[in-house]
Design a protein around this motif. Structure first.
Motif, PDB file in Angstrom:
ATOM      1  N   VAL B  78       0.845  -1.197   0.000  1.00 25.66           N
ATOM      2  CA  VAL B  78       0.000   0.000   0.000  1.00 25.66           C
ATOM      3  C   VAL B  78       0.884   1.252   0.000  1.00 25.66           C
ATOM      4  CG1 VAL B  78      -1.720   1.325   1.265  1.00 25.66           C
ATOM      5  CG2 VAL B  78      -1.856  -1.192   1.192  1.00 25.66           C
ATOM      6  N   VAL B  79       0.746   2.069  -1.014  1.00 28.69           N
ATOM      7  CA  VAL B  79       1.523   3.313  -1.106  1.00 28.69           C
ATOM      8  C   VAL B  79       0.809   4.451  -0.382  1.00 28.69           C
ATOM      9  CG1 VAL B  79       2.446   5.032  -2.720  1.00 28.69           C
ATOM     10  CG2 VAL B  79       2.525   2.579  -3.306  1.00 28.69           C
ATOM     11  N   ALA B  80      -0.502   4.511  -0.515  1.00 28.35           N
ATOM     12  CA  ALA B  80      -1.281   5.571   0.140  1.00 28.35           C
ATOM     13  C   ALA B  80      -2.663   5.032   0.412  1.00 28.35           C
ATOM     14  CB  ALA B  80      -1.370   6.801  -0.758  1.00 28.35           C
ATOM     15  N   ASP B  81      -3.162   5.324   1.642  1.00 28.84           N
ATOM     16  CA  ASP B  81      -4.455   4.768   2.037  1.00 28.84           C
ATOM     17  C   ASP B  81      -5.270   5.865   2.717  1.00 28.84           C
ATOM     18  OD1 ASP B  81      -6.608   3.448   3.109  1.00 28.84           O
ATOM     19  OD2 ASP B  81      -5.425   1.774   3.902  1.00 28.84           O
ATOM     20  N   PHE B  82      -6.428   6.184   2.146  1.00 29.32           N
ATOM     21  CA  PHE B  82      -7.346   7.164   2.719  1.00 29.32           C
ATOM     22  C   PHE B  82      -7.681   6.828   4.173  1.00 29.32           C
ATOM     23  CE2 PHE B  82     -11.824   8.322   3.540  1.00 29.32           C
ATOM     24  CZ  PHE B  82     -11.784   9.704   3.325  1.00 29.32           C
ATOM     25  N   GLY B  83      -7.706   5.524   4.472  1.00 26.66           N
ATOM     26  CA  GLY B  83      -8.012   5.107   5.838  1.00 26.66           C
ATOM     27  C   GLY B  83      -6.950   5.535   6.832  1.00 26.66           C
ATOM     28  N   VAL B  84      -5.739   5.718   6.367  1.00 24.28           N
ATOM     29  CA  VAL B  84      -4.655   6.154   7.256  1.00 24.28           C
ATOM     30  C   VAL B  84      -4.671   7.670   7.415  1.00 24.28           C
ATOM     31  CG1 VAL B  84      -2.142   6.273   7.494  1.00 24.28           C
ATOM     32  CG2 VAL B  84      -3.234   4.155   6.690  1.00 24.28           C
ATOM     33  N   SER B  85      -4.832   8.361   6.291  1.00 21.34           N
ATOM     34  CA  SER B  85      -4.966   9.819   6.360  1.00 21.34           C
ATOM     35  C   SER B  85      -5.817  10.285   5.192  1.00 21.34           C
ATOM     36  CB  SER B  85      -3.600  10.508   6.274  1.00 21.34           C
ATOM     37  OG  SER B  85      -3.793  11.900   6.038  1.00 21.34           O
ATOM     38  N   ASN B  86      -6.842  11.082   5.486  1.00 18.22           N
ATOM     39  CA  ASN B  86      -7.688  11.532   4.380  1.00 18.22           C
ATOM     40  C   ASN B  86      -6.975  12.548   3.491  1.00 18.22           C
ATOM     41  OD1 ASN B  86      -7.965  13.913   5.907  1.00 18.22           O
ATOM     42  ND2 ASN B  86      -9.851  13.129   6.873  1.00 18.22           N
ATOM     43  N   LEU B  87      -5.799  13.018   3.939  1.00 18.84           N
ATOM     44  CA  LEU B  87      -5.020  13.917   3.080  1.00 18.84           C
ATOM     45  C   LEU B  87      -4.417  13.186   1.887  1.00 18.84           C
ATOM     46  CD1 LEU B  87      -3.147  16.092   5.734  1.00 18.84           C
ATOM     47  CD2 LEU B  87      -5.141  16.720   4.366  1.00 18.84           C
ATOM     48  N   HIS B  88      -4.378  11.846   1.948  1.00 13.03           N
ATOM     49  CA  HIS B  88      -3.770  11.080   0.851  1.00 13.03           C
ATOM     50  C   HIS B  88      -4.521  11.243  -0.472  1.00 13.03           C
ATOM     51  CE1 HIS B  88      -0.261   9.137   2.399  1.00 13.03           C
ATOM     52  NE2 HIS B  88      -0.892   8.498   3.390  1.00 13.03           N
ATOM     53  N   VAL B  89      -5.778  11.676  -0.413  1.00 12.02           N
ATOM     54  CA  VAL B  89      -6.572  11.789  -1.638  1.00 12.02           C
ATOM     55  C   VAL B  89      -6.776  13.261  -1.979  1.00 12.02           C
ATOM     56  CG1 VAL B  89      -8.783  11.234  -2.734  1.00 12.02           C
ATOM     57  CG2 VAL B  89      -7.724   9.640  -1.106  1.00 12.02           C
ATOM     58  N   VAL B  90      -6.552  13.605  -3.235  1.00 11.77           N
ATOM     59  CA  VAL B  90      -6.829  14.965  -3.689  1.00 11.77           C
ATOM     60  C   VAL B  90      -8.312  15.263  -3.462  1.00 11.77           C
ATOM     61  CG1 VAL B  90      -7.047  16.413  -5.770  1.00 11.77           C
ATOM     62  CG2 VAL B  90      -4.964  15.074  -5.374  1.00 11.77           C
ATOM     63  N   GLY B  91      -8.596  16.361  -2.790  1.00 10.94           N
ATOM     64  CA  GLY B  91      -9.978  16.714  -2.498  1.00 10.94           C
ATOM     65  C   GLY B  91     -10.780  16.861  -3.787  1.00 10.94           C
ATOM     66  N   TYR B  92     -12.004  16.310  -3.763  1.00 13.08           N
ATOM     67  CA  TYR B  92     -12.882  16.329  -4.931  1.00 13.08           C
ATOM     68  C   TYR B  92     -12.411  15.410  -6.055  1.00 13.08           C
ATOM     69  CZ  TYR B  92     -16.877  19.287  -4.115  1.00 13.08           C
ATOM     70  OH  TYR B  92     -18.090  19.752  -3.686  1.00 13.08           O
ATOM     71  N   SER B  93     -11.578  14.369  -5.677  1.00 11.64           N
ATOM     72  CA  SER B  93     -11.185  13.382  -6.690  1.00 11.64           C
ATOM     73  C   SER B  93     -12.415  12.674  -7.234  1.00 11.64           C
ATOM     74  CB  SER B  93     -10.242  12.333  -6.074  1.00 11.64           C
ATOM     75  OG  SER B  93      -8.919  12.799  -6.027  1.00 11.64           O
ATOM     76  N   GLU B  94     -12.449  12.495  -8.537  1.00 15.70           N
ATOM     77  CA  GLU B  94     -13.532  11.696  -9.118  1.00 15.70           C
ATOM     78  C   GLU B  94     -13.221  10.226  -8.854  1.00 15.70           C
ATOM     79  OE1 GLU B  94     -13.622  12.572 -13.278  1.00 15.70           O
ATOM     80  OE2 GLU B  94     -11.481  12.158 -13.545  1.00 15.70           O
ATOM     81  N   PRO B  95     -14.252   9.353  -8.939  1.00 15.69           N
ATOM     82  CA  PRO B  95     -13.997   7.934  -8.668  1.00 15.69           C
ATOM     83  C   PRO B  95     -13.083   7.346  -9.742  1.00 15.69           C
ATOM     84  CG  PRO B  95     -16.272   8.280  -9.416  1.00 15.69           C
ATOM     85  CD  PRO B  95     -15.670   9.635  -9.204  1.00 15.69           C
ATOM     86  N   VAL B  96     -12.249   6.401  -9.337  1.00 11.48           N
ATOM     87  CA  VAL B  96     -11.320   5.783 -10.283  1.00 11.48           C
ATOM     88  C   VAL B  96     -11.046   4.352  -9.813  1.00 11.48           C
ATOM     89  CG1 VAL B  96      -9.194   6.498  -9.131  1.00 11.48           C
ATOM     90  CG2 VAL B  96      -9.204   6.211 -11.611  1.00 11.48           C
ATOM     91  N   ASP B  97     -10.772   3.494 -10.763  1.00 11.66           N
ATOM     92  CA  ASP B  97     -10.302   2.145 -10.437  1.00 11.66           C
ATOM     93  C   ASP B  97      -9.498   1.690 -11.642  1.00 11.66           C
ATOM     94  OD1 ASP B  97      -9.778  -0.455  -9.859  1.00 11.66           O
ATOM     95  OD2 ASP B  97     -11.837  -0.970  -9.267  1.00 11.66           O
TER      96      ASP B  97
END
Lengths: 432, 432, 432
Positions: B78-97
């Motif tokens: 795991v490189v980055a996990d929203f569960g660890v810090s919500n800062l890991h995700v760019v705010g207003y990111s669109e869904p992606v997979d």
């Protein structure tokens, strides 16, 4: 603007004569002082206001007169004697003749631990009280035992005395000079003020004048309040500049304390004069006020008046003690103050607003006012005249031009007179 | 003007509780935060504005909600996990997979080369985008290969949420306090503002008050624009002073950032309070603006509002990174800010314009307000009273007198109350 | 705002050509100079005003023309020869052909003890006189004996010549540029002014323009008085900013001398330009005036005009001597002045007052004017645009915003143009 060469000595001589008199808010000492000043200023009008008269929020107190007072210890040794210094008695002390223990006496004794050789000046004008003031060193030496306190004074309905002199001028607008005469044997605060005001009035009388001058010699606080209660409308309508003259006899410094508004004609004038008299003069704030400017500049009174001092009340160690004497106040100190105030009056008299009568620069050369050969660094360039003309736009008065150019107003005056003589300047009403 | 002794701790405790929530311009995290604040401020009114609504030049965006997000490398690490810090995700990111190579991934990664251990805070509110924010040290260690990026979020029509509390006072004129609630897990910018605003509102409710108070908790920029688009005429008519409260939880410094006009009642008040709180407070210029004052002070809006901060947004290294946490923000830091703002409100409530009711100085002695024995260096001289009277001319308000005299307005207030009780001061309408 | 790369060299070349000509208040030398300038500025209109004409307080003097002059000692040695330097003769010398002893000669000799190798520049325009100027070292070497002084000159009714060029713009309001053409062989004071004014006029003609421009080339003092006497009402009604351009060819310093009022549009513009050209430019006071600003800013004239100089008249040792030559004045010095004045005109042309067309900040992002991803320390923040919008309240002109923000007005201009193109700024009449 010459003042007599011996004015300083003459002021000091009269101060020496008046020094021993016990002045207070009221009483024979103050009255005698005013009469003696009248000898120098014939026509000085002395007024008497009865005790009990209401003056704004205040009431004229009973008149206080004292003949003698002594504090003696059980062995008959004199601790304090009014005959030696009138500062030994708290001003407005009620009469007393009592034996007390030292403990009972203490609440009636006043001394200065920091100045153990000075007798402090203490008053209790508005609450009945008695007391003796003495050197702290003497107080410390007092031994337990009985003491006899005798004050032979009266505190009874009488009058508050003040004096005024109006010297009429060509115009109804007035210059107002106030000083106070309620202090017993102290020299800077406050025989110096009445001395300088007296000689200033003599100078005014001897000089041609444009303004009417009003000099008042009053007890501090209650006196200025009394005077204002009788003359407020007149003073507000007529006074264009005023000076409270206090503590003007020593040689240490010149001091300026502004009016509450800070930039009246009086403030501008005194600042200008002191700036050219002593570059290091002390600039106080209205927060440092403490004398009759508190009344003259109060809201609703608002006379254009500032304070001229040398070492200002409260700001020198001798203040309100027996050390404020006629060695601290000198003929030279008094003469310096007189000169500064005369300069203020010269500035005020000279302070006209001019307009140039021609468009562009006038040709001064054809009038003999400008060098005809032009060459660099010409020392004869009439810079006072060209500066006057450059700012003679009907919105700068002479004082403003003097401040802009850094030239004393009394030097600009002669340039103005020459230009007026050549019809190159015309007087206009001031815009401010 | 007491504040509760445990206010700092209580604010810090609520901040700890709210810290993990993922707030943004819109969405459930912001809504949950507002509801929790309402528990402390009963009556707080929460408004919802639909996506697509026009607010001046702007449009309310879709609502963003996120459930989880992970960036994983080919080996499953795991490189980055929203569960660890919500800062890991760019705010207003669109869904992606998606699976991507490292090169394809790079334009979606954000890190700070100068702060290699910090996760930066990044948003893309108004252009569809997705991304992960990570420590630069981690980013540098990434090896070529495949990565899987999953963001389980929705970006769909919904609402923008904000809250307001109006506390009525004796007068219709309002004091306005604004703070924002759109930041995910960061503490100074910006849980500190809502915490201090909440406790300030509690204090206002508990105190007698002259003014009406309006507290708003809004998302930054779009929130203040939205609020202004609905209330501009009212605010322009009623608000006499306002404060944007932001970055108020650390212990490093106090900061002042003026309104665009620079000398409104709010500016004068906050400058006065900070001058007596910390002589070295940081004085910013309006050029340093960056928060909602950009809207409140915009031309045509021009509310009398300034910014109160401790370490101001943009001016501390932890700003907009994972280092802005609840160790940097402390109970003492929050309490200091609350105290300063309470002082501002005390000053505003006390700020009357007075006129002396008598001409010249009143005789304070006969009212027991002045020492009856006069002697040099008397420490009992009631300087607050005499200064108030000296400037009570109907043109200086209490704050102006406090500035002139260097006395805190809250100290002058008790002198004013005594003088009013003796009918020596009367209130007049302000002239400015 | 490009200026031609070779403008400095071209100005210096014309200065070299004009340098030997003997200019004065009147006469063929001045006329020839104006005609040569007209070659560069087709349409330049040359006016002739008869001797004896009254201009305000002055009268146009007789015209002076000189052919030759020599001072020779008894041995036939030439002491001073007009053919070597026209500075050797006092300007406006009447014709003379006399033998004199050294003692008789002395009142007709001028030299500078402090600059013994320099010939001083001396004139006697308004009183009949004759004289020779020489190096002090030469004067000191003169031996008793007979000298022959011959000046072949005429002083007779003629004309005063001046020239003007009006370049019409879209608006009637005018920018006024004045320079003078009355100095014989000196370079900074005063061939530099006409050279820079000529090239500035070329630049104006080549550029699109909003304002009308008026360039005048006149003799100093009597020329500006003459010009004002004929155009005062027009100039007062139309001129929005003016510059007296004098001593602009050396490389030592830039200098600013304000208008009498000190804060006209011209003052604001030149201060702004010099502030961004040379942080150490010399700031003079109106008390340091000495050129035609004395007339243009005189009471009742009061044009909004200030002085642009490099080493200002009177403030450099070469001033008014033969040392003020074309080594002291350089192509680079002239080009620097031209650039600064062009920047002034660019600022004036750009100086509009704007109002934002939307309430609150506009959303720049949706117009591609703002980064869509928000992250700390973003170097792409369009600070010029946001600052312009923040102050575009209809009361700040572009220069005011440039001063507040510290951004050169010419840089703000392109931001203003972009915002106008997006209809986010609208022009409003200036309020001042």
């Amino acid at each position: 603007m010459e003042i007599e060469a011996d004015a300083g000595e003459a002021m000091h001589a009269l101060a020496r004569e008046l020094f021993p008199i016990c002045r207070s808010l009221t009483g024979e000492g103050t009255r005698a002082t005013l009469r003696r000043i009248r000898d120098h200023l014939p026509g000085l009008e002395i007024s008497e206001v009865p005790s009990g008269t209401s003056v704004f929020d205040w009431t004229i107190p009973d008149e206080w007169n004292i003949r003698s007072a002594r504090l003696v210890d059980a062995a008959g040794r004199v601790v304090a004697d009014f005959g030696v210094s009138n500062l030994h008695v708290v001003g407005y002390s009620e009469p007393v003749d009592r034996e007390l223990t030292l403990d009972e006496l203490q609440p009636h004794l006043y001394s200065l631990p920091d100045q153990p050789d000075a007798i402090p000046y203490v008053t209790s004008y508005y609450r009945r009280h008695w007391g003796f003031c003495l050197q702290h060193r003497v107080r410390e030496s007092l031994k337990p035992g009985k003491y006899r306190a005798v004050i032979d004074a009266t505190l009874a309905p009488g009058h508050l005395s003040y004096a005024e002199l109006v010297v009429p001028g060509a115009e109804k607008e007035e210059i107002f000079v106030s000083t106070y005469v309620c202090h017993p044997s102290m020299a800077n605060n406050e025989l110096s003020g009445p001395m300088v005001a007296t000689w200033l009035a003599k100078w005014v009388r001897a000089a041609p004048r444009r303004y009417t001058y009003r000099f008042v010699f009053i007890p501090e606080t209650i006196g200025s309040i009394t005077y204002l209660s009788r003359h407020l409308a007149h003073l507000r309508a007529r006074v264009v500049a005023g000076f409270n003259v206090s503590c003007v006899g020593d040689e240490r410094a010149y001091s300026f304390l502004p009016s509450r508004r800070g930039n009246t004609l009086a403030d501008r004038t005194l600042r200008h004069v002191l700036g050219h008299t002593d570059a290091n003069y002390v600039r106080y704030s209205y927060l440092d006020r403490g004398s009759d400017e508190r009344q003259y500049c109060a809201p609703g009174v608002d006379l254009p008046l500032c304070v001229f001092s040398r070492s200002k009340y409260g700001a020198y160690p001798e203040y309100h003690t027996s050390l404020d004497d006629l060695r601290f106040v000198t003929a030279a100190g008094l003469a310096g103050s007189l000169t500064a105030l005369v300069r203020c009056l010269v500035c005020l008299e000279a302070n006209r607003t001019y307009r140039s009568t021609v468009l562009c620069e006038p040709q001064l050369g054809k009038r003999g006012l400008y060098p005809t050969v032009s060459m660099k660094n010409n020392p004869h360039h009439p810079v006072h005249m060209t500066n006057l003309l450059a700012y003679a736009d009907g919105s700068h008065d002479l004082l403003a031009i003097a401040e802009i150019t850094g030239i004393p107003a009394w030097d600009l005056l002669s340039a103005a007179q020459k230009l007026e003589a050549h019809a190159l300047l015309t007087r206009v009403p001031a815009t401010a």
